[in-house]
Scaffold this active site. Structure first.
Site, PDB file in Angstrom:
ATOM      1  CG  ASP A 138      -2.057   0.927   1.145  1.00 17.06           C
ATOM      2  OD1 ASP A 138      -2.217   1.557   0.086  1.00 17.06           O
ATOM      3  OD2 ASP A 138      -2.808   1.047   2.129  1.00 17.06           O
ATOM      4  CE1 TYR A 194       4.024  -6.896   3.713  1.00 22.33           C
ATOM      5  CE2 TYR A 194       3.378  -9.208   3.787  1.00 22.33           C
ATOM      6  CZ  TYR A 194       3.423  -7.992   3.127  1.00 22.33           C
ATOM      7  OH  TYR A 194       2.875  -7.883   1.871  1.00 22.33           O
TER       8      TYR A 194
END
Length: 576
Positions: A138, A194
């Site tokens: 994003d 992540y």
């Protein structure tokens, strides 16, 4: 947040309306999409616009060549490849191609063309090169390791260097590996790892004078959980009392009693409108306006000299309030940055993160998904906090790493926010398990600032690659370059931006001061505490009680960024 995967969503009937939604990988791969028909439909729509005299803007990533240049270009063979890359997402509107916005893929595609890895004939249309991303990050989200697969011209042994020369310093290609013809960086990815960086002071409890701070104590007492709460907050039980005594009281003792009360009110009860800026704003805070007309005479009785004296006195009073509020907030910020998280609190955080492991229903951790949607179930392999924090410019930071098969939009950021709220509020970690139930709760997403994709994992593909003589995908082969890049272009940017914006402090302050029940699921009252029960004597009003915020509005008010779901492609998934 599989920032990750941008793909077309299906549709479902909800309340009589068809809505696009995110799908799991298995469901997505079972779709029978006629891509040729879809592309032809899009091209036909463009042709109609041109025929009707409408202006069709070229995509920002397109490079245009004359027909003569295209015809004179020598045809060279293309191969399906895996492009291993890293990037800092600061200043980019995410990973995925956009025809109008600056994105990672947009700059990458233009660099491929400029370096000769994509022919001039294909320089305006990434679809002709079969571009597929492994993970769609994003806006502002970073990646130390990500992959795109596509067809490139890679006969030049120096092609990686040539592409890097065409890219900004925020994007680096680690390698380009020739893959099997059927290779898809999205479909063949087994899982993703992540990292989320967060200041350790985020795990301090809300100040007892805030709305949430008061409700934590009040509901613990009402539910008979005071002893449990105290046991979960042992290592921070006296923190705010000590800070108030050491840092704040000396400041407040320098101002008159009446001003002291206004300063305290501005700090604890009117956070949004208190004197929080460094501008020369005169009289815009509630603390200022509360004394605007004090001790003044009726206008008819004032002489011009008296009025000037009153105005001067009021201005001096407002300035003293402003400077006092500013000094106290600075003292709190200094104290938080000097905080060092105890081992017991790190253990409490790890205990909380462990509640995410396994296959769970994470519909509360994303948007536009219902409880019964099968694709809301995701599998988390591990979620670890590094027990060795790092100190950057006097602030202690923690590294959280999550390994999962795939993630939904905002999932990781919401998981981090929920776990942090559980620890900082002294909540029973069981609340994480409760969040997998059918009751919808508004979980805010933590700042995107701290999130980065560390790397995707291709164990299944690598096993077959070894058998077919192809090079396996292994980011460990570039660990030195990646670590240098991470420090310079990702970590340093995160630390600098936090110092400039106080994004984390602001995010949790907004939650602490939000004066409604929406976030009280994090207290001893449980999920039911966040559901407001109208009083029998309360008059009914259409559209809800006047002045109250809906759950959606509550999330918008507390979340530290202005990015909205509307800015993301329909049906996409994003890694965080």
């Amino acid at each position: 947040m599989d920032n990750n995967e941008g793909r077309a969503g299906g549709s479902e009937e909800t309340g009589g309306k068809r809505k696009k939604r995110n799908m799991g990988r298995a469901e997505w791969s079972r779709q029978n999409i006629d891509k040729r028909a879809r592309n032809e439909k899009q091209l036909e729509a463009k042709r109609r616009k041109i025929e009707n005299g409408e202006q069709v803007a070229a995509p920002v990533y397109a490079t245009h060549f004359s027909q003569e240049d295209i015809e004179n270009e020598q045809r060279r063979p293309k191969k399906k490849v895996a492009v291993l890359l890293g990037y800092s997402g600061t200043g980019y509107k995410g990973m995925q191609l956009s025809e109008t916005e600056k994105t990672i893929e947009g700059e990458l595609f233009a660099a491929f063309v400029a370096a000769g890895a994509i022919s001039k004939a294909n320089a305006t249309d990434p679809k002709k090169s079969s571009l597929v991303r492994c993970a769609r990050t994003d806006k502002g989200v970073h990646a130390a390791g990500n992959i795109v697969s596509l067809k490139l011209i890679v006969e030049d042994p120096g092609i990686v260097q040539k592409i890097n020369e065409k890219l900004s310093s925020q994007i680096r290609i680690w390698d380009i590996l020739v893959a099997n013809k059927s290779f898809s960086s999205y479909q063949m990815c087994d899982s993703r790892i992540y990292e989320y960086l967060i200041p350790s002071y985020c795990f301090l409890p809300p100040h007892p004078s805030t709305y949430l701070g008061k409700k934590i104590a009040e509901l613990a007492e009402r539910e008979g959980d005071l002893e449990g709460l105290n046991s979960r907050q042992t290592e921070v039980a006296d923190y705010w009392a000590d800070i108030d005594d050491k840092f704040v009281r000396p400041i407040l003792e320098t101002v008159p009693e009446d001003i002291r009360q206004i300063v305290q009110k501005a700090l604890y009860f009117d956070e949004e409108r208190s004197a929080d800026t460094e501008s020369d704003n005169k009289g815009e805070s509630s603390a200022d306006t509360s004394v605007e007309h004090e001790d003044s005479k009726p206008a008819a009785e004032e002489t011009s000299q008296e009025k000037a004296e009153v105005d001067t006195a009021q201005e001096a009073r407002r300035r003293q309030i402003y400077e006092s509020v500013k000094a106290v907030k600075a003292a709190y910020n200094t104290a938080k940055r000097e905080y060092r998280i105890p081992a017991a609190r790190l253990s409490r955080l790890q205990e909380t993160l462990d509640k995410y492991l396994g296959t769970k229903n994470f519909y509360n951790y994303t948007i536009q998904k219902m409880y019964k949607d099968p694709s809301a179930k995701r599998h988390i392999k591990s979620f670890k906090v590094d027990t060795n924090p790092i100190i950057i410019n006097g602030t202690e930071w923690l590294s959280l790493k999550v390994h999962g098969q795939s993630f939904m939009m905002h999932q990781i950021r919401k998981m981090v926010a929920m776990a942090t709220l559980v620890v900082r509020c002294g909540c029973d970690p069981q609340r994480i398990v409760d969040s997998y139930g059918a009751t919808k709760i508004p979980i805010p997403k933590a700042p995107g600032l701290g999130l980065l994709l560390e790397r995707p994992v291709f164990d299944g593909y690598n096993k077959k690659a070894n058998e077919t003589g192809k090079k396996p995908i292994n980011f460990d082969n570039y660990v030195k370059e990646i670590n240098e890049f991470k420090q310079r272009e990702i970590y340093d940017r995160i630390f600098r931006e936090e110092e400039q914006t106080n994004a984390f402090s602001s995010f949790f302050n907004h939650i602490d001061h939000f004066p409604q029940e929406e976030f009280l699921y994090i207290t001893s009252g449980g999920i039911r505490a966040s559901k407001r029960v109208p009083q029998p004597t309360e008059p009914k009003q259409e559209g809800g009680q006047k002045g109250r915020k809906s759950e959606r509005e509550a999330l918008c008010l507390v979340e530290s960024e202005s990015d909205t779901e509307a800015n993301l492609p329909d049906g996409g998934e994003e890694g965080g």
